[in-house]
Design a protein around this motif. Structure first.
Motif, mmCIF file in Angstrom:
data_model
loop_
_atom_site.group_PDB
_atom_site.id
_atom_site.type_symbol
_atom_site.label_atom_id
_atom_site.label_comp_id
_atom_site.label_asym_id
_atom_site.label_seq_id
_atom_site.Cartn_x
_atom_site.Cartn_y
_atom_site.Cartn_z
ATOM 1 N N ARG A 70 0.907 -1.161 0.000
ATOM 2 C CA ARG A 70 0.000 0.000 0.000
ATOM 3 C C ARG A 70 0.933 1.194 0.000
ATOM 4 N N LYS A 71 1.144 1.757 -1.202
ATOM 5 C CA LYS A 71 2.182 2.785 -1.363
ATOM 6 C C LYS A 71 1.711 3.936 -2.227
ATOM 7 N N VAL A 72 2.354 5.072 -1.974
ATOM 8 C CA VAL A 72 2.232 6.257 -2.820
ATOM 9 C C VAL A 72 3.503 6.313 -3.665
ATOM 10 N N PHE A 73 3.331 6.503 -4.969
ATOM 11 C CA PHE A 73 4.453 6.637 -5.894
ATOM 12 C C PHE A 73 4.410 8.047 -6.475
ATOM 13 N N ILE A 74 5.456 8.832 -6.215
ATOM 14 C CA ILE A 74 5.522 10.209 -6.692
ATOM 15 C C ILE A 74 6.704 10.329 -7.653
ATOM 16 N N ALA A 76 7.496 8.909 -10.381
ATOM 17 C CA ALA A 76 8.067 7.597 -10.667
ATOM 18 C C ALA A 76 8.640 7.515 -12.075
ATOM 19 N N SER A 77 9.621 6.640 -12.193
ATOM 20 C CA SER A 77 10.222 6.324 -13.488
ATOM 21 C C SER A 77 10.587 4.842 -13.481
ATOM 22 N N ILE A 78 10.037 4.098 -14.427
ATOM 23 C CA ILE A 78 10.401 2.689 -14.521
ATOM 24 C C ILE A 78 11.759 2.623 -15.207
ATOM 25 N N VAL A 79 12.730 2.037 -14.514
ATOM 26 C CA VAL A 79 14.101 2.018 -15.028
ATOM 27 C C VAL A 79 14.485 0.688 -15.667
ATOM 28 N N GLU A 80 13.685 -0.355 -15.411
ATOM 29 C CA GLU A 80 13.984 -1.643 -16.036
ATOM 30 C C GLU A 80 12.725 -2.494 -16.096
ATOM 31 N N ILE A 110 11.591 0.206 -10.433
ATOM 32 C CA ILE A 110 11.050 1.562 -10.508
ATOM 33 C C ILE A 110 11.745 2.453 -9.486
ATOM 34 N N ARG A 111 12.021 3.678 -9.910
ATOM 35 C CA ARG A 111 12.571 4.701 -9.017
ATOM 36 C C ARG A 111 11.436 5.690 -8.766
ATOM 37 N N TYR A 112 11.224 6.053 -7.518
ATOM 38 C CA TYR A 112 10.119 6.944 -7.166
ATOM 39 C C TYR A 112 10.408 7.637 -5.846
ATOM 40 N N GLN A 118 11.275 10.756 0.056
ATOM 41 C CA GLN A 118 12.475 9.936 0.055
ATOM 42 C C GLN A 118 12.526 9.228 -1.290
ATOM 43 N N THR A 119 13.679 9.271 -1.936
ATOM 44 C CA THR A 119 13.834 8.581 -3.209
ATOM 45 C C THR A 119 14.106 7.105 -2.939
ATOM 46 N N MET A 120 13.348 6.267 -3.632
ATOM 47 C CA MET A 120 13.436 4.819 -3.448
ATOM 48 C C MET A 120 13.616 4.159 -4.813
ATOM 49 N N THR A 121 14.267 3.033 -4.836
ATOM 50 C CA THR A 121 14.324 2.181 -6.022
ATOM 51 C C THR A 121 13.951 0.790 -5.544
ATOM 52 N N ALA A 122 12.998 0.174 -6.248
ATOM 53 C CA ALA A 122 12.521 -1.143 -5.831
ATOM 54 C C ALA A 122 12.142 -1.972 -7.054
#
Length: 180
Positions: A70-74, A76-80, A110-112, A118-122
């Motif tokens: 259950r997340k908010v993505f702000i 975002a950019s799909i990197v792979e 995705i990077r978001y 906070q910048t996250m990559t997951a």
């Protein structure tokens, strides 16, 4: 506050979106409203353009999955994207009443930014990856129908016109672009 969801055919679903900043007016209220709207509609994802906000932000809640997110993505950019794909039925709160098979990559990275910027990559797999890709498409002005072969879209044309005219009314509030 529950907001009406834009129905298929609304120009807001195709407009370019702009990045979100900490200074975006009413951001926390917008996030709260989006969660209430998503929960009220019983969906698994909602993008800001679906409620008329041309912002690069979406929510995901795949409560049915083993790995619940259950997340908010702000911003975002799909990197792979994975090279393996899967075809599954997909629906959309802006296009209520039916689902069609859509082929998408099985996993994505995705990077978001989260809601505290906070910048996250997951990396996400399976249904979570599908939902994220669907919502990400919304902030890019793409609908899942755009991913179908042209013949399939042609066969759906009449039903889509009925939705945009408000002839199909789901249990949640919607804003329809055309009048009957």
């Amino acid at each position: 506050m529950v907001r009406p969801i834009l129905a298929y055919g609304a120009p807001g679903l195709r407009q370019p979106t702009r990045e979100v900043s900490r200074d975006t007016p009413g951001l926390q209220q917008l996030i709260n409203d989006m969660w209430q709207t998503l929960d009220n509609a019983g969906g698994v994802g909602l993008a800001a353009p679906q409620i008329g906000q041309a912002l690069r932000m979406f929510l995901v809640d795949n409560r049915e999955a083993v790995y619940h997110i259950r997340k908010v993505f702000i911003n975002a950019s799909i990197v792979e994207y994975s090279s393996t794909v899967c075809t599954e039925e997909e629906g959309c709160l802006s296009i209520p009443g039916f689902a069609v098979p859509v082929t998408r990559p099985d996993s994505i990275t995705i990077r978001y930014q989260d809601e505290i910027f906070q910048t996250m990559t997951a990396t996400f797999h399976g249904m979570a990856a599908r939902i994220i890709q669907h919502e990400y498409d919304h902030v890019e002005g793409i609908l899942y129908l755009d991913r179908l072969p042209s013949l399939s879209r042609t066969l759906l044309r009449r039903k889509l016109q009925e939705i945009s005219r408000g002839r199909f009314r789901p249990s949640y509030p919607m804003q329809f672009p055309l009048r009957s």
